[in-house]
Design a protein around this motif. Structure first.
Motif, PDB file in Angstrom:
ATOM      1  N   LYS A   1      13.325   4.389   8.245  1.00 34.68           N
ATOM      2  CA  LYS A   1      14.780   4.834   8.165  1.00 34.68           C
ATOM      3  C   LYS A   1      14.863   6.323   8.383  1.00 34.68           C
ATOM      4  O   LYS A   1      15.666   6.843   9.278  1.00 34.68           O
ATOM      5  CB  LYS A   1      15.174   4.867   6.619  1.00 34.68           C
ATOM      6  CG  LYS A   1      16.622   5.218   6.384  1.00 34.68           C
ATOM      7  CD  LYS A   1      17.120   4.917   5.091  1.00 34.68           C
ATOM      8  CE  LYS A   1      18.699   5.462   4.765  1.00 34.68           C
ATOM      9  NZ  LYS A   1      18.806   6.926   4.896  1.00 34.68           N
ATOM     10  N   VAL A   2      13.904   7.385   7.980  1.00 33.01           N
ATOM     11  CA  VAL A   2      13.932   8.755   8.377  1.00 33.01           C
ATOM     12  C   VAL A   2      13.382   8.920   9.811  1.00 33.01           C
ATOM     13  O   VAL A   2      14.181   9.840  10.229  1.00 33.01           O
ATOM     14  CB  VAL A   2      12.900   9.262   7.210  1.00 33.01           C
ATOM     15  CG1 VAL A   2      12.493  10.941   7.760  1.00 33.01           C
ATOM     16  CG2 VAL A   2      13.316   9.264   5.731  1.00 33.01           C
TER      17      VAL A   2
ATOM     18  N   ASP B   1       5.926  -5.128  -5.560  1.00 36.07           N
ATOM     19  CA  ASP B   1       6.626  -3.972  -5.606  1.00 36.07           C
ATOM     20  C   ASP B   1       7.351  -3.781  -4.128  1.00 36.07           C
ATOM     21  O   ASP B   1       6.419  -3.929  -3.262  1.00 36.07           O
ATOM     22  CB  ASP B   1       5.884  -2.711  -5.985  1.00 36.07           C
ATOM     23  CG  ASP B   1       5.546  -2.906  -7.490  1.00 36.07           C
ATOM     24  OD1 ASP B   1       6.359  -3.538  -8.250  1.00 36.07           O
ATOM     25  OD2 ASP B   1       4.842  -2.056  -7.739  1.00 36.07           O
ATOM     26  N   GLY B   2       8.378  -3.531  -3.958  1.00 36.70           N
ATOM     27  CA  GLY B   2       9.077  -3.048  -2.458  1.00 36.70           C
ATOM     28  C   GLY B   2       9.373  -4.181  -2.101  1.00 36.70           C
ATOM     29  O   GLY B   2      10.228  -4.066  -1.042  1.00 36.70           O
ATOM     30  N   ASP B   3       9.380  -5.587  -2.329  1.00 38.07           N
ATOM     31  CA  ASP B   3      10.023  -6.902  -1.584  1.00 38.07           C
ATOM     32  C   ASP B   3      11.416  -6.777  -2.257  1.00 38.07           C
ATOM     33  O   ASP B   3      11.865  -6.506  -3.293  1.00 38.07           O
ATOM     34  CB  ASP B   3       9.179  -7.921  -2.137  1.00 38.07           C
ATOM     35  CG  ASP B   3       7.810  -8.107  -1.222  1.00 38.07           C
ATOM     36  OD1 ASP B   3       7.634  -7.419  -0.241  1.00 38.07           O
ATOM     37  OD2 ASP B   3       7.017  -8.797  -1.608  1.00 38.07           O
TER      38      ASP B   3
ATOM     39  N   GLU C   1       0.866  -1.081  -0.053  1.00 44.60           N
ATOM     40  CA  GLU C   1      -0.139  -0.011  -0.065  1.00 44.60           C
ATOM     41  C   GLU C   1       0.985   1.224   0.043  1.00 44.60           C
ATOM     42  O   GLU C   1       0.651   2.143  -0.628  1.00 44.60           O
ATOM     43  CB  GLU C   1      -0.983   0.001   1.236  1.00 44.60           C
ATOM     44  CG  GLU C   1      -1.857   1.106   1.225  1.00 44.60           C
ATOM     45  CD  GLU C   1      -2.718   1.288   2.511  1.00 44.60           C
ATOM     46  OE1 GLU C   1      -3.968   1.510   2.494  1.00 44.60           O
ATOM     47  OE2 GLU C   1      -2.122   1.209   3.623  1.00 44.60           O
ATOM     48  N   SER C   2       2.045   1.193   0.829  1.00 46.75           N
ATOM     49  CA  SER C   2       2.677   2.316   0.773  1.00 46.75           C
ATOM     50  C   SER C   2       3.416   2.893  -0.390  1.00 46.75           C
ATOM     51  O   SER C   2       3.733   4.056  -0.899  1.00 46.75           O
ATOM     52  CB  SER C   2       3.873   2.068   1.574  1.00 46.75           C
ATOM     53  OG  SER C   2       4.919   1.319   1.299  1.00 46.75           O
ATOM     54  N   VAL C   3       3.646   1.705  -1.356  1.00 52.85           N
ATOM     55  CA  VAL C   3       4.033   1.926  -2.730  1.00 52.85           C
ATOM     56  C   VAL C   3       3.029   2.703  -3.518  1.00 52.85           C
ATOM     57  O   VAL C   3       3.460   3.605  -4.386  1.00 52.85           O
ATOM     58  CB  VAL C   3       4.383   0.720  -3.380  1.00 52.85           C
ATOM     59  CG1 VAL C   3       4.921   0.824  -4.745  1.00 52.85           C
ATOM     60  CG2 VAL C   3       5.949   0.144  -2.693  1.00 52.85           C
ATOM     61  N   LYS C   4       1.825   2.352  -3.376  1.00 50.50           N
ATOM     62  CA  LYS C   4       0.749   3.211  -4.317  1.00 50.50           C
ATOM     63  C   LYS C   4       0.251   4.307  -3.418  1.00 50.50           C
ATOM     64  O   LYS C   4      -0.123   5.169  -4.189  1.00 50.50           O
ATOM     65  CB  LYS C   4      -0.580   2.073  -4.189  1.00 50.50           C
ATOM     66  CG  LYS C   4      -0.179   0.780  -4.941  1.00 50.50           C
ATOM     67  CD  LYS C   4      -1.286  -0.024  -4.809  1.00 50.50           C
ATOM     68  CE  LYS C   4      -0.882  -1.434  -5.414  1.00 50.50           C
ATOM     69  NZ  LYS C   4      -2.055  -2.766  -5.213  1.00 50.50           N
ATOM     70  N   LYS C   5       0.598   4.665  -2.115  1.00 52.42           N
ATOM     71  CA  LYS C   5       0.167   5.797  -1.509  1.00 52.42           C
ATOM     72  C   LYS C   5       1.237   6.329  -0.448  1.00 52.42           C
ATOM     73  O   LYS C   5       0.958   6.432   0.758  1.00 52.42           O
ATOM     74  CB  LYS C   5      -1.016   5.288  -0.710  1.00 52.42           C
ATOM     75  CG  LYS C   5      -2.169   4.716  -1.471  1.00 52.42           C
ATOM     76  CD  LYS C   5      -3.447   4.569  -0.405  1.00 52.42           C
ATOM     77  CE  LYS C   5      -4.567   4.185  -1.271  1.00 52.42           C
ATOM     78  NZ  LYS C   5      -5.699   3.664  -0.553  1.00 52.42           N
ATOM     79  N   PRO C   6       2.461   6.662  -1.424  1.00 51.22           N
ATOM     80  CA  PRO C   6       3.512   7.271  -0.306  1.00 51.22           C
ATOM     81  C   PRO C   6       3.024   8.409   0.480  1.00 51.22           C
ATOM     82  O   PRO C   6       3.396   8.405   1.481  1.00 51.22           O
ATOM     83  CB  PRO C   6       4.625   7.552  -1.601  1.00 51.22           C
ATOM     84  CG  PRO C   6       3.810   7.786  -2.759  1.00 51.22           C
ATOM     85  CD  PRO C   6       2.381   6.877  -2.730  1.00 51.22           C
TER      86      PRO C   6
ATOM     87  N   SER D   1      10.664   0.696  -0.390  1.00 52.66           N
ATOM     88  CA  SER D   1       9.129   1.116  -0.325  1.00 52.66           C
ATOM     89  C   SER D   1       9.212   2.334   0.628  1.00 52.66           C
ATOM     90  O   SER D   1      10.000   2.463   1.584  1.00 52.66           O
ATOM     91  CB  SER D   1       8.495  -0.135   0.435  1.00 52.66           C
ATOM     92  OG  SER D   1       8.479  -0.308   1.775  1.00 52.66           O
ATOM     93  N   PRO D   2       8.057   3.087   0.424  1.00 54.72           N
ATOM     94  CA  PRO D   2       7.779   4.286   1.373  1.00 54.72           C
ATOM     95  C   PRO D   2       7.854   3.936   2.720  1.00 54.72           C
ATOM     96  O   PRO D   2       8.109   4.516   3.423  1.00 54.72           O
ATOM     97  CB  PRO D   2       6.759   4.877   0.758  1.00 54.72           C
ATOM     98  CG  PRO D   2       6.796   4.506  -0.786  1.00 54.72           C
ATOM     99  CD  PRO D   2       7.182   3.177  -0.800  1.00 54.72           C
TER     100      PRO D   2
END
Length: 342
Positions: free
Chosen positions: A157-158, A299-301, A91-96, A150-151
């Protein structure tokens, strides 16, 4: 006087298990959650396990005014365990924007209000995703963090960077970031476990819901990775082992044993299991054959993530004790409880 601990995201999967461990250790636990991915009935289940119903407030912690009022009411807390975050990689990839807005704003509001109220100790719920695509396995804390895939991972990280920056200038803040690998399983009471709203984002509830007939089949995302059987490899650990680590980390903070104002620890078993390993364990422990098929990579894996947990063993005196079979069997027993109307 019992020491008070604030647990944000406290009615969620990991938060509720951690609340149980803190209550059993004699802490006065206060939970705060917006209930976007959990149920208020978890409070009664925690009480059934521990004999104590924790204080709870339903708050969206992105709202700084409400967050300020909450912290003002609990300024006597010894510290905060911050779980509150959105956590679905796909979901984070689609809705960053949704993920950056939610996860970073919650952290900033929590940190600001901790500072304003003089609350010194923070355990941050981080993730192995901060290592991005690792160059070396197993991953130690010395591995350089990279831009995650991924976002969701990047919010972790941030967030760690924000906390580290603050500990460098704060006169009081001491923080430990716990980098989880893949928690699964359920409490042995079978009163709490993973119960996602809607379509699951994680492997284990997908497996149990498929076994229960809720899902027609289990989709395995990718069978062409450079791994022994082509499926992605992860370091799975039991959620109860994970929860116990938070108590040990917090005790390290309040007893002033930390070697720096900001410490990081991997939490994992040190063993990588493929998706098919998890399926095979589930079928062995339950006697149920799963209907599954392969789908394209998600995506993101990343292909493989597994830990070297030696630092946590040395400094926190923590080790994951429960096996993959323990994890898969408890997950299934918990799912059966849910399907029986629990």
């Amino acid at each position: 006087m019992k020491q008070k601990i604030i647990i944000t995201g406290g009615t969620g999967y990991i938060g509720s298990h951690t609340a149980v461990e803190f209550i059993m250790k004699g802490f006065n636990v206060v939970l705060v959650d917006d209930l976007s991915n959990s149920e208020v009935s978890v409070l009664d289940r925690i009480q059934e396990i521990t004999g104590t119903k924790p204080l709870f407030e339903q708050i969206d912690l992105t709202d700084n005014n409400r967050t300020k009022s909450f912290f003002n009411a609990h300024k006597d807390a010894s510290g905060v365990i911050n779980f509150a975050a959105l956590k679905a990689v796909g979901e984070s990839v689609k809705k960053p924007i949704k993920y950056y807005h939610n996860n970073i704003n919650i952290l900033l509001n929590v940190l600001e209000n901790m500072e304003n109220q003089g609350i010194s100790n923070l355990i941050f719920s981080s993730s192995a995703t901060v290592y991005g695509l690792p160059d070396v396995l197993p991953i130690t804390e010395e591995n350089q963090t990279k831009r995650p895939t991924s976002p969701y991972g990047n919010t972790k990280k941030v967030a760690e960077e924000i906390i580290e920056d603050l500990t460098k200038v704060s006169e009081s803040l001491n923080a430990i970031s716990l980098r989880y690998f893949n928690p699964i399983g359920a409490h042995d009471s079978l009163k709490i476990g993973e119960a996602p709203n809607g379509i699951p984002n994680n492997l284990m509830p997908f497996i149990t819901q498929t076994a229960a007939g809720i899902r027609r089949e289990l989709k395995i995302f990718g069978n062409d990775y450079d791994t022994p059987d082509g499926t992605a490899v992860r370091d799975y650990l039991h959620v109860v082992d994970l929860a116990k680590a938070h108590v040990l980390a917090f005790e390290r903070l309040i007893s002033n044993q930390s070697k720096s104002n900001f410490e990081v620890y991997n939490l994992g078993t040190g063993t990588g299991y493929s998706v098919l390993d998890v399926i095979n364990s589930f079928e062995k422990t339950t006697g149920i054959s799963l209907n599954y098929s392969y789908d394209k990579r998600r995506d993101g894996d990343v292909p493989q993530l597994y830990s070297n947990p030696n630092k946590a063993q040395t400094n926190l005196n923590w080790k994951a004790l429960l096996t993959l079979d323990d994890m898969t069997l408890s997950s299934w027993k918990w799912e059966q409880n849910l399907r029986n109307g629990y």
